[in-house]
Design a protein around this motif. Structure first.
Motif, PDB file in Angstrom:
ATOM      1  N   ASP A  49       0.809  -1.221   0.000  1.00  0.00           N
ATOM      2  CA  ASP A  49       0.000   0.000   0.000  1.00  0.00           C
ATOM      3  C   ASP A  49       0.845   1.276   0.000  1.00  0.00           C
ATOM      4  O   ASP A  49       0.468   2.266  -0.626  1.00  0.00           O
ATOM      5  CB  ASP A  49      -0.952   0.023   1.199  1.00  0.00           C
ATOM      6  CG  ASP A  49      -2.383  -0.242   0.797  1.00  0.00           C
ATOM      7  OD1 ASP A  49      -2.640  -0.455  -0.404  1.00  0.00           O
ATOM      8  OD2 ASP A  49      -3.253  -0.246   1.692  1.00  0.00           O
ATOM      9  N   TRP A  50       1.958   1.268   0.694  1.00  0.00           N
ATOM     10  CA  TRP A  50       2.813   2.456   0.777  1.00  0.00           C
ATOM     11  C   TRP A  50       3.286   2.900  -0.600  1.00  0.00           C
ATOM     12  O   TRP A  50       3.509   4.082  -0.829  1.00  0.00           O
ATOM     13  CB  TRP A  50       4.015   2.192   1.678  1.00  0.00           C
ATOM     14  CG  TRP A  50       4.916   1.107   1.169  1.00  0.00           C
ATOM     15  CD1 TRP A  50       4.791  -0.236   1.377  1.00  0.00           C
ATOM     16  CD2 TRP A  50       6.058   1.266   0.338  1.00  0.00           C
ATOM     17  NE1 TRP A  50       5.784  -0.929   0.724  1.00  0.00           N
ATOM     18  CE2 TRP A  50       6.587  -0.025   0.077  1.00  0.00           C
ATOM     19  CE3 TRP A  50       6.697   2.362  -0.220  1.00  0.00           C
ATOM     20  CZ2 TRP A  50       7.718  -0.240  -0.700  1.00  0.00           C
ATOM     21  CZ3 TRP A  50       7.827   2.142  -1.000  1.00  0.00           C
ATOM     22  CH2 TRP A  50       8.322   0.854  -1.229  1.00  0.00           C
ATOM     23  N   LEU A  51       3.394   1.960  -1.531  1.00  0.00           N
ATOM     24  CA  LEU A  51       3.867   2.275  -2.873  1.00  0.00           C
ATOM     25  C   LEU A  51       2.714   2.471  -3.856  1.00  0.00           C
ATOM     26  O   LEU A  51       2.764   3.349  -4.716  1.00  0.00           O
ATOM     27  CB  LEU A  51       4.795   1.146  -3.354  1.00  0.00           C
ATOM     28  CG  LEU A  51       5.520   1.310  -4.663  1.00  0.00           C
ATOM     29  CD1 LEU A  51       6.398   2.563  -4.646  1.00  0.00           C
ATOM     30  CD2 LEU A  51       6.390   0.092  -4.935  1.00  0.00           C
ATOM     31  N   GLN A  53      -0.703   3.146  -3.202  1.00  0.00           N
ATOM     32  CA  GLN A  53      -1.721   4.164  -2.920  1.00  0.00           C
ATOM     33  C   GLN A  53      -1.410   5.534  -3.527  1.00  0.00           C
ATOM     34  O   GLN A  53      -2.315   6.175  -4.060  1.00  0.00           O
ATOM     35  CB  GLN A  53      -1.983   4.283  -1.417  1.00  0.00           C
ATOM     36  CG  GLN A  53      -2.871   3.185  -0.890  1.00  0.00           C
ATOM     37  CD  GLN A  53      -4.151   3.017  -1.681  1.00  0.00           C
ATOM     38  OE1 GLN A  53      -4.865   3.972  -1.963  1.00  0.00           O
ATOM     39  NE2 GLN A  53      -4.441   1.781  -2.064  1.00  0.00           N
ATOM     40  N   PRO A  54      -0.163   6.020  -3.492  1.00  0.00           N
ATOM     41  CA  PRO A  54       0.098   7.293  -4.170  1.00  0.00           C
ATOM     42  C   PRO A  54      -0.185   7.241  -5.675  1.00  0.00           C
ATOM     43  O   PRO A  54      -0.672   8.209  -6.252  1.00  0.00           O
ATOM     44  CB  PRO A  54       1.582   7.543  -3.902  1.00  0.00           C
ATOM     45  CG  PRO A  54       1.888   6.770  -2.672  1.00  0.00           C
ATOM     46  CD  PRO A  54       0.994   5.576  -2.707  1.00  0.00           C
ATOM     47  N   VAL A  55       0.069   6.097  -6.294  1.00  0.00           N
ATOM     48  CA  VAL A  55      -0.211   5.949  -7.725  1.00  0.00           C
ATOM     49  C   VAL A  55      -1.723   5.907  -7.954  1.00  0.00           C
ATOM     50  O   VAL A  55      -2.225   6.509  -8.898  1.00  0.00           O
ATOM     51  CB  VAL A  55       0.485   4.689  -8.302  1.00  0.00           C
ATOM     52  CG1 VAL A  55       0.143   4.494  -9.764  1.00  0.00           C
ATOM     53  CG2 VAL A  55       1.984   4.770  -8.102  1.00  0.00           C
ATOM     54  N   ARG A  57      -4.005   7.358  -6.099  1.00  0.00           N
ATOM     55  CA  ARG A  57      -4.509   8.732  -5.921  1.00  0.00           C
ATOM     56  C   ARG A  57      -4.174   9.612  -7.126  1.00  0.00           C
ATOM     57  O   ARG A  57      -4.972  10.447  -7.530  1.00  0.00           O
ATOM     58  CB  ARG A  57      -3.940   9.340  -4.644  1.00  0.00           C
ATOM     59  CG  ARG A  57      -4.645   8.843  -3.395  1.00  0.00           C
ATOM     60  CD  ARG A  57      -4.263   9.646  -2.173  1.00  0.00           C
ATOM     61  NE  ARG A  57      -2.874   9.505  -1.788  1.00  0.00           N
ATOM     62  CZ  ARG A  57      -2.382   8.528  -1.042  1.00  0.00           C
ATOM     63  NH1 ARG A  57      -3.179   7.591  -0.588  1.00  0.00           N
ATOM     64  NH2 ARG A  57      -1.097   8.479  -0.742  1.00  0.00           N
ATOM     65  N   SER A  58      -3.001   9.414  -7.694  1.00  0.00           N
ATOM     66  CA  SER A  58      -2.610  10.255  -8.838  1.00  0.00           C
ATOM     67  C   SER A  58      -3.412   9.918 -10.094  1.00  0.00           C
ATOM     68  O   SER A  58      -3.509  10.740 -10.994  1.00  0.00           O
ATOM     69  CB  SER A  58      -1.110  10.125  -9.107  1.00  0.00           C
ATOM     70  OG  SER A  58      -0.810   8.855  -9.619  1.00  0.00           O
ATOM     71  N   THR A  59      -3.969   8.717 -10.165  1.00  0.00           N
ATOM     72  CA  THR A  59      -4.789   8.341 -11.315  1.00  0.00           C
ATOM     73  C   THR A  59      -6.278   8.584 -11.057  1.00  0.00           C
ATOM     74  O   THR A  59      -7.103   8.172 -11.857  1.00  0.00           O
ATOM     75  CB  THR A  59      -4.577   6.858 -11.698  1.00  0.00           C
ATOM     76  OG1 THR A  59      -4.948   6.041 -10.582  1.00  0.00           O
ATOM     77  CG2 THR A  59      -3.158   6.592 -12.121  1.00  0.00           C
ATOM     78  N   PRO A  69      -2.179   0.407 -11.212  1.00  0.00           N
ATOM     79  CA  PRO A  69      -1.187   1.015 -10.313  1.00  0.00           C
ATOM     80  C   PRO A  69      -0.188   0.006  -9.752  1.00  0.00           C
ATOM     81  O   PRO A  69       1.007   0.285  -9.662  1.00  0.00           O
ATOM     82  CB  PRO A  69      -2.042   1.633  -9.203  1.00  0.00           C
ATOM     83  CG  PRO A  69      -3.345   1.930  -9.872  1.00  0.00           C
ATOM     84  CD  PRO A  69      -3.548   0.793 -10.830  1.00  0.00           C
ATOM     85  N   CYS A  73       3.794   0.039 -10.569  1.00  0.00           N
ATOM     86  CA  CYS A  73       4.798   0.015  -9.490  1.00  0.00           C
ATOM     87  C   CYS A  73       5.760  -1.166  -9.665  1.00  0.00           C
ATOM     88  O   CYS A  73       6.969  -1.020  -9.442  1.00  0.00           O
ATOM     89  CB  CYS A  73       4.115  -0.062  -8.134  1.00  0.00           C
ATOM     90  SG  CYS A  73       3.265   1.451  -7.657  1.00  0.00           S
TER      91      CYS A  73
END
Length: 184
Positions: A49-51, A53-55, A57-59, A69, A73
């Motif tokens: 999730d740490w890697l 989730q930011p992707v 959110r950005s999509t 995502p 990653c």
């Protein structure tokens, strides 16, 4: 090339393979619509999730049929692993090798997931373990076992499809491992 850089290279390869494999597993679990309450799905989510989730959110949170995502990653981890391995092991950086290596790494990680998932599933079914993981593992490896079962029926009640999946995975690994190392 000194011992420290070799050891560091092996640690980087190991960590990248573990992270990349879990990311690919997360994408496969999502594709097969395994509930997030499942232990394997939870394991993948907690570790990545740490890697991811930011992707996500950005999509804008749109994922689709495939968990793009997580796949993105995994590809980023493969690229980073390819570059770091070449630097740490002193392998020359050719443009073709740098292009092919991340794709081959993804293929290698996916093949190893199928291989080990099949082996673990076969052993657990032999032991008749009551673990809830068996059902999920069976669901994850079934798409790879099914085509072989169509061609090779059980012999005296023994399903040989895991053996053939194991052999096929080994053959794929023989072909893809040099490419994953950037040897083109």
């Amino acid at each position: 090339m000194n011992l420290i850089s070799h050891l560091l290279g092996y640690v980087v390869d190991l960590l990248a393979a573990l992270l990349g494999s879990v990311l690919l597993l997360r994408a496969w679990v999502y594709t097969l619509a395994i509930p997030t309450s499942d232990p394997i799905a939870k394991f993948c989510e907690v570790l990545t999730d740490w890697l991811v989730q930011p992707v996500v959110r950005s999509t804008g949170g749109r994922i689709g049929r495939w968990h793009w995502p997580a796949l993105l990653c995994a590809f980023a981890v493969a690229i980073l692993s390819s570059i770091l391995s070449r630097l740490l092991f002193g392998v020359p950086m050719s443009l073709l090798g740098l292009f092919v290596s991340p794709f081959a790494l993804l293929g290698r990680w996916a093949t190893e997931l199928v291989l080990w998932g099949t082996v673990i599933w076969a052993v657990l079914t032999w032991l008749r373990s009551p673990s809830p993981v068996i059902r999920t593992l069976g669901f994850l490896v079934e798409p790879f076992l099914r085509p072989i079962r169509r061609v090779i029926p059980p012999v005296k009640g023994v399903d040989l499809s895991p053996v053939f999946v194991f052999i096929l995975c080994q053959l794929v690994l023989i072909l893809i491992t040099p490419l994953a190392r950037g040897i083109v």
